[in-house]
Design an enzyme around this catalytic site. Structure first.
Site, short mmCIF file in Angstrom:
data_model
loop_
_atom_site.label_atom_id
_atom_site.label_comp_id
_atom_site.label_asym_id
_atom_site.label_seq_id
_atom_site.Cartn_x
_atom_site.Cartn_y
_atom_site.Cartn_z
N SER A 132 53.74 -12.37 -14.23
CA SER A 132 54.18 -12.97 -15.48
C SER A 132 54.43 -14.47 -15.28
CB SER A 132 55.48 -12.30 -15.93
OG SER A 132 56.18 -13.14 -16.80
N ARG B 5 53.08 -7.82 -14.41
CA ARG B 5 52.77 -7.02 -15.59
C ARG B 5 51.56 -6.13 -15.33
NH1 ARG B 5 56.32 -8.74 -19.07
NH2 ARG B 5 56.70 -10.95 -19.33
N SER C 228 61.74 -18.78 -27.47
CA SER C 228 60.83 -17.89 -28.20
C SER C 228 61.40 -16.48 -28.41
CB SER C 228 59.50 -17.84 -27.45
OG SER C 228 58.57 -17.09 -28.14
N GLU D 199 46.04 -14.14 -29.03
CA GLU D 199 46.47 -13.20 -28.01
C GLU D 199 46.85 -11.91 -28.75
OE1 GLU D 199 48.24 -15.57 -24.32
OE2 GLU D 199 49.66 -15.46 -25.97
N ASP E 30 58.22 -13.64 -34.33
CA ASP E 30 59.10 -13.74 -33.16
C ASP E 30 60.18 -14.81 -33.42
OD1 ASP E 30 57.79 -16.14 -32.77
OD2 ASP E 30 57.59 -15.90 -30.61
C1 16G Z 1 54.22 -17.50 -23.24
C2 16G Z 1 52.96 -18.02 -23.85
C3 16G Z 1 52.17 -16.89 -24.47
C4 16G Z 1 51.90 -15.82 -23.44
C5 16G Z 1 53.17 -15.40 -22.79
C6 16G Z 1 52.84 -14.53 -21.61
C7 16G Z 1 52.64 -20.12 -24.94
C8 16G Z 1 53.10 -21.02 -26.02
N1 16G Z 1 53.27 -18.98 -24.88
O1 16G Z 1 55.06 -16.95 -24.21
O2 16G Z 1 50.96 -17.41 -24.92
O3 16G Z 1 51.31 -14.70 -24.03
O4 16G Z 1 53.87 -16.53 -22.31
O5 16G Z 1 54.00 -14.23 -20.96
O6 16G Z 1 51.73 -20.43 -24.17
P1 16G Z 1 53.96 -13.59 -19.53
O7 16G Z 1 53.24 -14.56 -18.64
O8 16G Z 1 55.38 -13.38 -19.21
O9 16G Z 1 53.21 -12.31 -19.69
MG MG Z 2 57.29 -17.68 -29.71
#
Ligand code: 16G
Ligand code: MG
EC number: 5.4.2.3
Length: 548
Positions: A504, A511, A69, A376, A281
C-alpha cells in the site's frame, strides 16, 4: 532573496511549528498522510516548498490541500497541487520528503540547498492556494501551511473548507483563466450550470428517476452538495445523508471507500429498495453508486461502471457528431474488475491502458488519448479532453449539420460538467446523472451492462512492506523471490481466477486482490494468497485464516 532572510524559516519553525517527532515520513501516493498530531511541522515545511515550487513555475499558483481523504478522523495529511491542477511532479516527492524529515536546526540550510538545487528565483512573486477538509485538526494545519508560505514571502490565499477537487479546480483557473473562475462560486457556476444546461436539452426519461440519495461520508462533499441542492430546481432531487451532524463520524462505516471495500451499505442512510445511492469519500474526490434490492442485497456500481458508462456515452456523442480523428481511450488499474475490461475492449471497442495505482499514473496515461477516461475501481477518476478534441467539437457545434451540431453541443456541455484537473465526486455525480437521464436508465438497468466477477480485497501486515516489489502495472510480483510463482499456482485451479499483491502507498500493509467466478472462490483465493504473502514476505501477528 538573500540567504540571511531564510532566518525567518527557522524562527517560525522553532517558535510555532517545531518538529516534535522523529518518525520518518514519506511523500506517498497522495502526499503525506498520518496521525494529525505528527503533521504540523510537515505542513509548515510544505508551505515553504509550495513557495519554492511557485517560483520555479514563474510565480504561477501552487495548491496545498489539507486532508486525509477516506482515512478516519484522527488522521490528516497534506498534498501539493501543481499549476495545471495536477498532482505534484513526481521528481519533487523526494525533495518534499527530505524537507519534511530534517531537524529544525538543519531546516534553514536544507531550504537553501533545495532553492539552489531547483534553481528557484527567490525574487519572484509566489502564490499558494490553501484548502482543507472538515477534520477538526485541519484549521490548525492550514494555519501552519500559511505560515510556511509567509516565511518565504509568498502570498497564501485560504479557501477554508473545500473539496480536494475544488482546490485543484481553483488552482487551474487561477493559472489559466480560460478554464473558469478560481472560486467556489465559479466552480458551481461552471459545473452545475453546465449540468442544468444539458438537462434542459435531454428528453429521454424512461426508467430514470430524478431522486438521488447521497451518502456524504460525514465529510466536505455532502456539505457542498447541500449548497448545490438549492439551485437544482426539479432537475435532480438530492436526498442527502451523512452530512456530519447527528454524531456521524467522518468515513466511519460510511463513504465510498467503506462501501467499495466492504461491499456493505453505509450506516446513516435510509434505504429504499432499488433506490440508487451515490457514496462520496471524505474529501469529495471519489464516487461509487449502489442500490439495495428488495432482499437488501448490495449491488455496487463502482469506478469501473462509471468509466464504462461515461466512455460509452462520449463514444455515442462523438460518433453522432461525426467528428473525425478523435481517439478515445480508457485507463484502469489492476483493481479493475476483469469483466469491465472485457466489456470495454470487446463490446465498446475502446482501447484500454492498465497502469499503477495512484491518480497521477492514470492521469498521465489518459493524456495520450484525444479523450481519455480514467477511473480507479475505488471511484476516483475523470475524463480529460485534449485541446485538439475540444477544437474539433467546438467547430462542429457551430458549423455542422443539425444532428451533428446537436451531438457536439451536448458534448460541450459534458466537457463543462467535467472537472478535468482530477477525479471529482461532485462533477462525476453530475456526469453519471446526465448519462442515466439521457439513456433513461435505472441503477438496476445500468448494472445489466455486464456482470462483475466476484472479488475480495484483504490486507496483510508484514515486517517491511517494501520487501514486496511489483512490475507490469502491479500485476506481477518480482520480490520476494518465489511469491509470484506461488500466486500463479494458487490462481490456476480457479475459473476466471486472478490475483495480485502490492504494498500500500497509504497504509503500512500489503494489499491482496483476488477475483474468480464465485464469491466463495474469490474469498478463498484471496485468503490463500494472503497466507502466501504472510509466509513468504515476513508476516506479523496472526496468520490469515481461510474462510470456513
Ligand atoms: C491514494 C490515491 C488513490 C489510490 C490510493 C491507493 C491519489 C489522489 N489518491 O488514495 O488514487 O487508489 O491511494 O491506496 O492518488 P493504497 O496504496 O493504500 O492502496
Ligand atoms: Mg479522497
Amino acid at each position: 532573496m538573500p540567504p540571511s532572510s531564510l532566518r525567518v524559516v527557522y524562527a517560525f519553525a522553532r517558535e510555532m511549528h517545531p518538529k516534535t517527532s522523529d518518525v520518518f515520513i514519506e511523500y506517498g501516493t497522495a502526499g503525506f498522510r498520518t496521525k494529525a498530531n505528527l503533521l504540523e511541522h510537515v505542513v509548515y515545511r510544505m508551505g515553504l516548498l509550495a513557495v519554492i515550487r511557485s517560483r520555479v513555475k514563474n510565480g504561477r499558483t501552487i495548491g496545498m490541500m489539507i486532508t486525509a481523504s477516506h482515512n478516519l478522523e484522527p488522521d490528516n495529511g497534506v498534498k501539493l497541487v501543481d499549476p495545471d491542477g495536477e498532482m505534484l511532479e513526481q521528481s519533487w516527492e523526494e525533495i518534499a520528503t527530505r524537507l519534511a524529515n530534517v531537524s529544525d536546526n538543519d531546516l534553514e540550510s536544507t531550504t537553501a540547498e533545495i532553492i539552489k538545487q531547483v534553481n528557484a528565483d527567490m525574487s519572484l512573486k509566489a502564490s499558494v492556494f490553501i484548502g482543507m477538509d472538515t477534520r477538526y485538526t485541519s484549521p490548525r494545519l492550514a494555519a501552519a501551511a500559511a505560515n510556511g508560505v509567509i516565511a518565504l514571502k509568498g502570498t497564501p490565499k485560504e479557501f477554508g473548507i473545500v473539496t480536494t477537487p475544488m482546490l485543484h479546480y481553483c488552482v487551474k483557473c487561477r493559472n489559466d483563466n480560460t478554464y473558469g473562475t478560481p472560486t467556489e462560486e465559479g466552480y458551481y457556476e461552471k459545473i452545475v450550470g453546465a449540468f442544468k444546461n444539458i438537462r434542459q436539452k435531454l428528453s429521454v426519461w424512461g426508467d430514470y428517476d430524478t431522486t438521488l440519495y447521497v451518502d456524504g461520508a460525514n465529510g466536505v462533499g455532502g456539505k457542498k452538495l447541500n449548497i448545490i441542492k438549492k439551485s437544482l430546481g426539479g432537475e435532480l432531487d438530492l436526498k442527502l445523508y451523512n452530512l456530519g451532524g447527528n454524531g456521524g463520524k467522518l468515513n466511519l462505516n460510511c463513504g465510498a471507500d467503506f462501501v467499495k471495500v466492504s461491499q456493505k451499505a453505509p450506516v446513516g442512510v435510509e434505504h429504499a429498495p432499488f433506490q440508487r445511492v451515490a457514496s462520496l469519500d471524505g474529501d469529495g474526490d471519489r464516487l461509487v453508486y449502489y442500490y439495495l434490492n428488495d432482499t437488501d442485497k448490495m449491488n455496487l456500481l463502482d469506478g469501473d461502471r462509471i468509466a464504462t458508462l461515461l466512455a460509452s456515452y462520449i463514444t455515442e456523442l462523438v460518433t453522432a457528431s461525426e467528428a473525425q480523428d478523435i481517439r478515445l481511450g480508457l485507463v484502469q488499474t489492476a483493481y479493475a474488475n476483469g469483466a469491465s475490461t472485457a466489456y470495454i475492449t470487446k463490446h465498446l471497442k475502446v482501447p484500454v491502458t492498465c497502469v499503477k495505482t495512484g491518480v497521477k499514473h492514470l492521469h498521465h496515461a489518459a493524456l495520450s488519448y484525444d479523450i481519455g477516461v480514467y477511473f480507479e475501481a475505488n471511484g476516483h477518476g475523470t475524463v480529460i479532453y485534449s485541446d485538439k478534441a475540444k477544437k474539433i467539437i467546438r467547430k462542429i457545434a457551430q458549423e455542422g449539420e443539425p444532428e451533428q451540431r446537436k451531438a457536439a453541443q451536448l458534448l460541450l456541455d459534458f466537457v463543462d460538467i467535467t472537472n478535468e484537473t482530477v477525479g471529482d465526486a461532485i462533477s462525476d455525480l453530475f456526469l453519471v446523472e446526465t448519462v442515466l437521464c439521457a439513456r433513461g436508465l435505472s441503477a438496476a438497468r445500468w448494472l445489466k451492462a455486464y456482470d462483475d466477477l466476484p472479488c475480495r480485497q484483504l490486507k496483510v501486515t508484514v515486517k517491511d512492506r517494501n520487501a514486496i516489489s511489483t512490475t507490469d502495472a502491479e500485476r506481477q510480483c518480482t520480490a520476494p523471490e518465489g511469491l509470484q510463482t506461488r500466486i500463479n499456482e494458487l490462481v490456476a485451479p480457479y475459473k476466471h481466477g486472478r490475483s495480485f499483491v502490492r504494498p500500500s502507498g497509504t497504509e503500512d500493509v500489503v494489499r491482496v486482490y483476488a477475483e474468480a467466478d464465485t464469491q466463495e472462490s474469490a474469498d478463498k483465493l484471496a485468503a490463500e494468497v494472503a497466507q502466501a504473502v504472510f509466509d513468504q514476505a515476513g508476516g506479523v501477528g496472526d496468520r490469515p485464516t481461510l474462510p470456513v
